[in-house]
Design an enzyme around this catalytic site. Structure first.
Site, PDB file in Angstrom:
ATOM      1  N   THR A 133     -34.789 -94.261 -47.348  1.00 35.32           N
ATOM      2  CA  THR A 133     -34.083 -95.512 -47.071  1.00 35.32           C
ATOM      3  C   THR A 133     -33.645 -95.580 -45.611  1.00 35.32           C
ATOM      4  O   THR A 133     -33.439 -94.551 -44.964  1.00 35.32           O
ATOM      5  CB  THR A 133     -32.834 -95.582 -47.987  1.00 35.32           C
ATOM      6  OG1 THR A 133     -31.977 -96.603 -47.517  1.00 35.32           O
ATOM      7  CG2 THR A 133     -32.042 -94.274 -47.961  1.00 35.32           C
ATOM      8  N   ASP A 134     -33.422 -96.806 -45.124  1.00 36.14           N
ATOM      9  CA  ASP A 134     -32.871 -96.965 -43.772  1.00 36.14           C
ATOM     10  C   ASP A 134     -31.385 -96.604 -43.720  1.00 36.14           C
ATOM     11  O   ASP A 134     -30.815 -96.464 -42.637  1.00 36.14           O
ATOM     12  CB  ASP A 134     -33.088 -98.395 -43.259  1.00 36.14           C
ATOM     13  CG  ASP A 134     -32.389 -99.466 -44.097  1.00 36.14           C
ATOM     14  OD1 ASP A 134     -31.836 -99.128 -45.163  1.00 36.14           O
ATOM     15  OD2 ASP A 134     -32.397-100.647 -43.673  1.00 36.14           O
ATOM     16  N   GLU A 135     -30.760 -96.435 -44.899  1.00 39.12           N
ATOM     17  CA  GLU A 135     -29.313 -96.178 -44.899  1.00 39.12           C
ATOM     18  C   GLU A 135     -28.972 -94.820 -44.281  1.00 39.12           C
ATOM     19  O   GLU A 135     -27.833 -94.577 -43.898  1.00 39.12           O
ATOM     20  CB  GLU A 135     -28.753 -96.288 -46.325  1.00 39.12           C
ATOM     21  CG  GLU A 135     -29.068 -97.650 -46.922  1.00 39.12           C
ATOM     22  CD  GLU A 135     -28.281 -98.016 -48.166  1.00 39.12           C
ATOM     23  OE1 GLU A 135     -27.212 -97.428 -48.395  1.00 39.12           O
ATOM     24  OE2 GLU A 135     -28.745 -98.906 -48.888  1.00 39.12           O
ATOM     25  N   TYR A 158     -24.605 -91.636 -51.279  1.00 37.10           N
ATOM     26  CA  TYR A 158     -26.036 -91.916 -51.500  1.00 37.10           C
ATOM     27  C   TYR A 158     -26.839 -91.610 -50.245  1.00 37.10           C
ATOM     28  O   TYR A 158     -27.816 -90.858 -50.284  1.00 37.10           O
ATOM     29  CB  TYR A 158     -26.226 -93.388 -51.913  1.00 37.10           C
ATOM     30  CG  TYR A 158     -27.664 -93.869 -51.805  1.00 37.10           C
ATOM     31  CD1 TYR A 158     -28.648 -93.368 -52.647  1.00 37.10           C
ATOM     32  CD2 TYR A 158     -28.021 -94.831 -50.859  1.00 37.10           C
ATOM     33  CE1 TYR A 158     -29.967 -93.811 -52.547  1.00 37.10           C
ATOM     34  CE2 TYR A 158     -29.342 -95.269 -50.756  1.00 37.10           C
ATOM     35  CZ  TYR A 158     -30.306 -94.762 -51.595  1.00 37.10           C
ATOM     36  OH  TYR A 158     -31.615 -95.192 -51.491  1.00 37.10           O
ATOM     37  N   LYS A 162     -29.760 -88.800 -49.495  1.00 36.02           N
ATOM     38  CA  LYS A 162     -31.119 -89.150 -49.081  1.00 36.02           C
ATOM     39  C   LYS A 162     -31.439 -88.495 -47.730  1.00 36.02           C
ATOM     40  O   LYS A 162     -32.550 -88.021 -47.508  1.00 36.02           O
ATOM     41  CB  LYS A 162     -31.291 -90.667 -48.994  1.00 36.02           C
ATOM     42  CG  LYS A 162     -31.275 -91.393 -50.323  1.00 36.02           C
ATOM     43  CD  LYS A 162     -32.406 -91.010 -51.263  1.00 36.02           C
ATOM     44  CE  LYS A 162     -33.775 -91.441 -50.781  1.00 36.02           C
ATOM     45  NZ  LYS A 162     -34.815 -91.166 -51.824  1.00 36.02           N
TER      46      LYS A 162
HETATM   47  P1  NAD Z   1     -34.313 -97.063 -59.200  1.00 40.75           P
HETATM   48  O1  NAD Z   1     -32.907 -96.600 -59.386  1.00 40.75           O
HETATM   49  O2  NAD Z   1     -34.696 -98.426 -59.659  1.00 40.75           O
HETATM   50  O3  NAD Z   1     -35.308 -96.044 -59.927  1.00 40.75           O
HETATM   51  C1  NAD Z   1     -35.178 -94.661 -59.828  1.00 40.75           C
HETATM   52  C2  NAD Z   1     -36.064 -94.019 -60.883  1.00 40.75           C
HETATM   53  O4  NAD Z   1     -35.948 -92.594 -60.734  1.00 40.75           O
HETATM   54  C3  NAD Z   1     -35.645 -94.368 -62.316  1.00 40.75           C
HETATM   55  O5  NAD Z   1     -36.770 -94.717 -63.085  1.00 40.75           O
HETATM   56  C4  NAD Z   1     -35.021 -93.071 -62.820  1.00 40.75           C
HETATM   57  O6  NAD Z   1     -35.186 -92.863 -64.218  1.00 40.75           O
HETATM   58  C5  NAD Z   1     -35.780 -92.025 -62.013  1.00 40.75           C
HETATM   59  N1  NAD Z   1     -34.993 -90.789 -61.871  1.00 40.75           N
HETATM   60  C6  NAD Z   1     -33.691 -90.672 -61.501  1.00 40.75           C
HETATM   61  N2  NAD Z   1     -33.315 -89.380 -61.535  1.00 40.75           N
HETATM   62  C7  NAD Z   1     -34.422 -88.673 -61.913  1.00 40.75           C
HETATM   63  C8  NAD Z   1     -34.668 -87.290 -62.110  1.00 40.75           C
HETATM   64  N3  NAD Z   1     -33.704 -86.373 -61.949  1.00 40.75           N
HETATM   65  N4  NAD Z   1     -35.909 -86.909 -62.484  1.00 40.75           N
HETATM   66  C9  NAD Z   1     -36.894 -87.824 -62.671  1.00 40.75           C
HETATM   67  N5  NAD Z   1     -36.699 -89.145 -62.509  1.00 40.75           N
HETATM   68  C10 NAD Z   1     -35.484 -89.561 -62.131  1.00 40.75           C
HETATM   69  O7  NAD Z   1     -34.625 -96.861 -57.655  1.00 40.75           O
HETATM   70  P2  NAD Z   1     -35.531 -97.741 -56.683  1.00 40.75           P
HETATM   71  O8  NAD Z   1     -34.723 -98.863 -56.147  1.00 40.75           O
HETATM   72  O9  NAD Z   1     -36.833 -98.003 -57.340  1.00 40.75           O
HETATM   73  O10 NAD Z   1     -35.748 -96.696 -55.493  1.00 40.75           O
HETATM   74  C11 NAD Z   1     -36.829 -95.774 -55.502  1.00 40.75           C
HETATM   75  C12 NAD Z   1     -36.770 -94.913 -54.267  1.00 40.75           C
HETATM   76  O11 NAD Z   1     -36.842 -95.733 -53.116  1.00 40.75           O
HETATM   77  C13 NAD Z   1     -35.496 -94.103 -54.127  1.00 40.75           C
HETATM   78  O12 NAD Z   1     -35.846 -92.832 -53.607  1.00 40.75           O
HETATM   79  C14 NAD Z   1     -34.655 -94.888 -53.145  1.00 40.75           C
HETATM   80  O13 NAD Z   1     -33.790 -94.027 -52.435  1.00 40.75           O
HETATM   81  C15 NAD Z   1     -35.730 -95.480 -52.259  1.00 40.75           C
HETATM   82  N6  NAD Z   1     -35.378 -96.754 -51.616  1.00 40.75           N
HETATM   83  C16 NAD Z   1     -34.867 -97.787 -52.340  1.00 40.75           C
HETATM   84  C17 NAD Z   1     -34.577 -99.007 -51.722  1.00 40.75           C
HETATM   85  C18 NAD Z   1     -34.054-100.189 -52.492  1.00 40.75           C
HETATM   86  O14 NAD Z   1     -33.685-101.187 -51.875  1.00 40.75           O
HETATM   87  N7  NAD Z   1     -34.023-100.169 -53.802  1.00 40.75           N
HETATM   88  C19 NAD Z   1     -34.806 -99.141 -50.347  1.00 40.75           C
HETATM   89  C20 NAD Z   1     -35.331 -98.066 -49.628  1.00 40.75           C
HETATM   90  C21 NAD Z   1     -35.626 -96.876 -50.283  1.00 40.75           C
END
Ligand code: NAD
Length: 357
Positions: A133-135, A158, A162
Site C-alpha cells: 500500500t501507499d500508506e 496497519y 505493511k
Molecule cells: P481484504 O481485506 O478485502 O482481503 C484480504 C484477504 O486476505 C481476505 O480474503 C482474508 O480472508 C485473507 N487473509 C487475511 N488473513 C489471512 C491469513 N492469515 N492467511 C490467509 N489469508 C488471509 O483486502 P484487500 O483490500 O483485497 O487488500 C489485499 C492486499 O492489497 C492487502 O495486502 C492490502 O494491504 C493491499 N492493498 C489494499 C488496498 C485497498 O485499498 N484495499 C490498497 C493498496 C494495497
C-alpha cells in the site's frame, strides 16, 4: 503458468483471479484463511473453472503452506493476504502483526525453500510478487506525490505492519536472491469491497437513509483507483516487472473524503428512490477523527506507466458510477454482511469511548 494467489477471496485478490482466468491461460490456486473480510461469492462465477483451485489455509501455518506449494507447484506467487482495515488495526493491532508480518515471513520462508529446489529453468522464471500500500509512506502535506524512492514513515498499526512486510520481502531478495517484485498502491474501490471501507459504507448507508459518518472535517485526501485497474497493473508487474524493483500504482484521482461522500450522495439520489427528508447530502455527519489520520496520499505512477505501459481505464467519475450501481444491484450480498458480520458501527477509536460527536 500456475499462479498461487494469497488472499484471493478478498476484495483485490478476487478481482485479480477473475481477471487472470478471464483474460489469460494461467491456472490459479487461491490460498485464503477466509477471515471476516473474505467473500467466496465474488468467485462464484469462476469457482468451477478447471484452472481454479481453492485452499483454505492460514499463511501463518507453515506446514499447511508447505503442503500447498508441494501439491500445486506454482510458477509464481502473488501475495495479497493481509488484515487490511486501518480502523481495525487501531482497535486490535496484534492480528495485523501476526498476519501481515509473521504470515508474510512464513510465506517467504516456504517460497524460498521451494524456489531453491526448483530446476534451474523454472527457478529463473519464478516470481514472488509482494502487494502493498501507499500508506507505508506516511502522510503528505498539500503538495507532492509518493514515488518509489520516498522514505517509509508509516503512522498506523496497519501501515506499520505493511511496511515491515515490505522490508522482509525486500530482504528475501537482497539476502537470499528470491526473485521478488513489489508494488505499492493507493486506495482501491469497486464491486465486492467489504462494506466497512469508506465508499461501500457510505453507499449502503446513503441507500438506507442512515447517517453518513465523515471523519474530522472530511479534509483528508486519498488517490482513488478502480480495483480492476489495480488488478491489471498487478498482472503486468508480476509478468513483466523487473526483479528486485518496486512499482507504485495509482489512478491520479485525488479527492477529499467529503467530496467523495457528496458524490456518492448525488449518485444514490439519481439511481435510487428519493428520500422523504430531501437530498442525501443532509445525512452527512462529521464525527470524531481517526487517531493519527494521515492527511493526504498521492501516487506518482510514472515508473509503471513508462516501463510497463499501464494506464487506468476508469477515471474516478466512471468508476464511482459503476461502483454505486453495483451496490444498488447487489443488495442481497451486503445485506447479509450487515445482518451477520458487520452492522456499520464505528471502528478505530481504540480504547476510547465510541461516540458520534
Ligand atoms: P481484504 O481485506 O478485502 O482481503 C484480504 C484477504 O486476505 C481476505 O480474503 C482474508 O480472508 C485473507 N487473509 C487475511 N488473513 C489471512 C491469513 N492469515 N492467511 C490467509 N489469508 C488471509 O483486502 P484487500 O483490500 O483485497 O487488500 C489485499 C492486499 O492489497 C492487502 O495486502 C492490502 O494491504 C493491499 N492493498 C489494499 C488496498 C485497498 O485499498 N484495499 C490498497 C493498496 C494495497
Amino acid at each position: 503458468m500456475k499462479l498461487l494467489v494469497t488472499g484471493g477471496a478478498g476484495f483485490i485478490g478476487s478481482a485479480v483471479i477473475r481477471l487472470v482466468l478471464r483474460e489469460t491461460a494461467a491456472a490459479v490456486v487461491n490460498l485464503d484463511k477466509l477471515t471476516y473480510a473474505a467473500n467466496l461469492d465474488s468467485l462464484a462465477a469462476i469457482a468451477h473453472d478447471p484452472r481454479y483451485a481453492f485452499e483454505k489455509v492460514d499463511i501463518c501455518d507453515r506446514p499447511e503452506v508447505e503442503r500447498v506449494f508441494r501439491q500445486h507447484r506454482p510458477d509464481a506467487v502473488m501475495h495479497l493476504a493481509a488484515e487490511s482495515h486501518v480502523d481495525r488495526s487501531i482497535d486490535a493491532p496484534a492480528s495485523f502483526l501476526q498476519t501481515n508480518v509473521v504470515g508474510t515471513c512464513t510465506l517467504l520462508e516456504v517460497a524460498l525453500d521451494y524456489w531453491r529446489a526448483l530446476p534451474s529453468e523454472r527457478q529463473s522464471g519464478f516470481r514472488f510478487h509482494h502487494v502493498s500500500t501507499d500508506e507505508v509512506y506516511g502522510s503528505l502535506g498539500p503538495t507532492g506525490r509518493f514515488s518509489e524512492t520516498t522514505a517509509y514513515e508509516p503512522n498506523s498499526p496497519y501501515s506499520a505492519s505493511k511496511a515491515a512486510s515490505d522490508h522482509f520481502a525486500r530482504a528475501w531478495h537482497q539476502t537470499y536472491g528470491l526473485p521478488v517484485v513489489a508494488s505499492n498502491c493507493s486506495n482501491n474501490y469497486g464491486p465486492w469491497q467489504f462494506p466497512e471501507k469508506l465508499i461501500p459504507l457510505v453507499t449502503v448507508n446513503a441507500l438506507l437513509g442512515k447517517p453518513l459518518p465523515v471523519y474530522g472535517q472530511g479534509e483528508n485526501v486519498r488517490d482513488w483507483l478502480f480495483v480492476e485497474d489495480h488488478a491489471r497493473a498487478l498482472w503486468l508487474i508480476l509478468t513483466a516487472g523487473r526483479v528486485g524493483e518496486t512499482y507504485n500504482v495509482g489512478g491520479d484521482s485525488e479527492r477529499r473524503n467529503l467530496a467523495v461522500v457528496e458524490a456518492i450522495c448525488d449518485l444514490v439520489d439519481e439511481m435510487a428512490p428519493k428520500l422523504a427528508g430531501g437530498p442525501r447530502r443532509a445525512l452527512i455527519e462529521f464525527v470524531r477523527d481517526r487517531p493519527g489520520h494521515d492527511l493526504r496520499y498521492a501516487i506518482d505512477a510514472s515508473k509503471l506507466q513508462a516501463e510497463l505501459g499501464w494506464r487506468p481505464r476508469e477515471d474516478f467519475a466512471s468508476g464511482l458510477d459503476r461502483t454505486v450501481a453495483w451496490y444498488l444491484d447487489n443488495r442481497a450480498w451486503w445485506e447479509r454482511l450487515r445482518a451477520g458480520i458487520y452492522a456499520g458501527d464505528r471502528l478505530g477509536l481504540g480504547r476510547q469511548k465510541v461516540d458520534q460527536t
